[in-house]
Design an enzyme around this catalytic site. Sequence first.
Site, mmCIF file in Angstrom:
data_model
loop_
_atom_site.group_PDB
_atom_site.id
_atom_site.type_symbol
_atom_site.label_atom_id
_atom_site.label_comp_id
_atom_site.label_asym_id
_atom_site.label_seq_id
_atom_site.Cartn_x
_atom_site.Cartn_y
_atom_site.Cartn_z
ATOM 1 C CB THR A 189 -0.901 0.054 1.251
ATOM 2 O OG1 THR A 189 -0.052 0.203 2.392
ATOM 3 C CG2 THR A 189 -1.732 -1.194 1.395
ATOM 4 C CD GLU A 333 -5.057 -2.578 2.734
ATOM 5 O OE1 GLU A 333 -5.488 -2.096 1.657
ATOM 6 O OE2 GLU A 333 -4.435 -1.914 3.565
ATOM 7 C CE LYS A 442 -15.270 11.120 14.547
ATOM 8 N NZ LYS A 442 -14.302 10.227 15.150
ATOM 9 C CD1 TRP A 447 -18.967 11.919 13.144
ATOM 10 C CD2 TRP A 447 -18.925 10.087 11.836
ATOM 11 N NE1 TRP A 447 -18.446 10.883 13.875
ATOM 12 C CE2 TRP A 447 -18.411 9.751 13.112
ATOM 13 C CE3 TRP A 447 -18.989 9.110 10.855
ATOM 14 C CZ2 TRP A 447 -17.970 8.474 13.413
ATOM 15 C CZ3 TRP A 447 -18.548 7.839 11.159
ATOM 16 C CH2 TRP A 447 -18.032 7.518 12.429
#
Length: 544
Positions: A189, A333, A442, A447
């Site tokens: 990654t 992944e 936040k 959110w």
Amino acid sequence: MLGLMQHQELMISAIVKHAARHHPNGEIVSKTTEGAMHRYNYREFEARSRRMVRVLQGLGVGWQDRVATLAWNGYRHMELYYAVSGMGAIIHTINPRLSVPDIAYIVNHAEDVLVFSDTTFAPLIGAAAPHFGKHVRGVVIMCDRANMPAVKLPDGMPLYCYEDLMDATDDTYIWPEFDERTAATLCYTSGTTGRPKGVLYSHRSTLLHAFSGGMADVMGLRASDRVLPVVPMFHVNAWGIPYGALMAGATLVMPGRFLDGANMTALMNDEKVTMSAGVPTVWLGLLQHLQKSGDRLGSMQRLMVGGSACPRMLYEGFDAYGVRIYQGWGMTEMSPVGTYNAPKPIHDGLSLDEEYKVRIKQGRALFGVDMKIVDDNGAELPWDGLKSGHLSVKGPWVTNAYYGDEPGSALDADGWFATGDVAAIDPEGYLEITDRSKDVIKSGGEWISSIQLENIAVGHPDVAEAAIIAATHEKWAERPLLLVVPKQGHTIDKASVLAIFDGQVATWWKPDDVVVIDELPHSATGKIQKLALRDKYKNYLLDK
Ligand code: ADP
């Protein structure tokens, strides 16, 4: 009682054998680093891949050894994909946009025994090689003798020429069959946070991912397709296209290093490309080229976009050219594809505006992948399309541990892998990524999605690129701050940019301020590096 069916291990070599036997006239067409076109069919390709196994054996590559590549999308890179995995070694594709220390780190972490490099990256190899460990037994430059660059390697590290090695051997190799769970490819990654981490795919996971990725409601690959992967073979195996295209018998058109709008348009039209795949920035470049030049795409039917959220203006832009954009979502992944956005019957008859609202979602799970969203306490959230939570996934092409770690160590007790993404899922199962967990804003305990705000901001006629970051706020803890790069020759009027959010999001989602900057920092896979931006601008609202 066991079923009375033949058992065959799912081998990557089975794909190339199939392509050569059943699609002998399918082609790999490559724009070489030198600029000339190279083309051959799958039969010739398969024979050259077997010849490459002989080369690898001659250089001492053995069972499960790691062989690195620093290369563009092209036929020699394809030969290595099949030769290395097919013989039971592991191909480790390296992103050449990484820094020299990161490249040296992952070559050493993977303990690569050979490094193959396109001529373009010869200077990079020269800089990194002094930092390679003793396990690296040599460097092979992927060209013929006439194009060999001068590369200074440390004493005792030989330099080879790909075509010289190929000329000196034969193609009598026979592909072996072994346990399908054997490791086949390794990809790190890009490490937007911390050091790069390796994901180790197996033959089985690679084939299952390619089967599923080729289905009609995913890439829908056919023998009649001519597929141009713009997504690099060093970015999660070009999203599985080097495997899926050969399974289908589709022709592959490889762009090499020529990824600008003008070159891509010419290649797509000359080679009658029907399908292509890449990140949003690539399609933005292509769209701008088409709009400026007046060129059209003659044969192109569909573009897959993934890697980052795709703004609505890209769908609208390409619809005007008769080319349909489909979004996929995934991660290294996950091999990488987890979801793909194709319509269901319930979407028949939607207004154009409603249709775009569905199309800009990341799509629904491929057969094989399951997903769920949970709140901060791990409780599962409903699929109402409204509530966002932490996204976890499961499936036979999802990793269970990073390379070098204990098997299973990347999973929770129930076998779920936490993606680090925040998402909502609607009642029809369409995923909508709202953020990376670490990027979510936040504000007063609620959110705010940075992705949704960025998508709106890039719809402004003066904005080339946009990033929303969480800026520290005295009262609300965090508030969205918009960073924008103006289009060339345009100036930004802050009030006009802020006005574009009116009516599109709740008023309390509107960014508190706009900062105009010359450019945004990007990672090796073209993603905006928000961490760097946050470090620089997190106190912007406090300091005002
Ligand atoms: P990196 O670029 O860091 O190596 P990946 O290519 O594996 O990593 O990136 C995976 C991440 O990219 C996902 O977890 C997600 O945050 C983001 N991503 C991928 N596809 C999309 C998409 N279609 N929309 C929004 N985000 C996406």
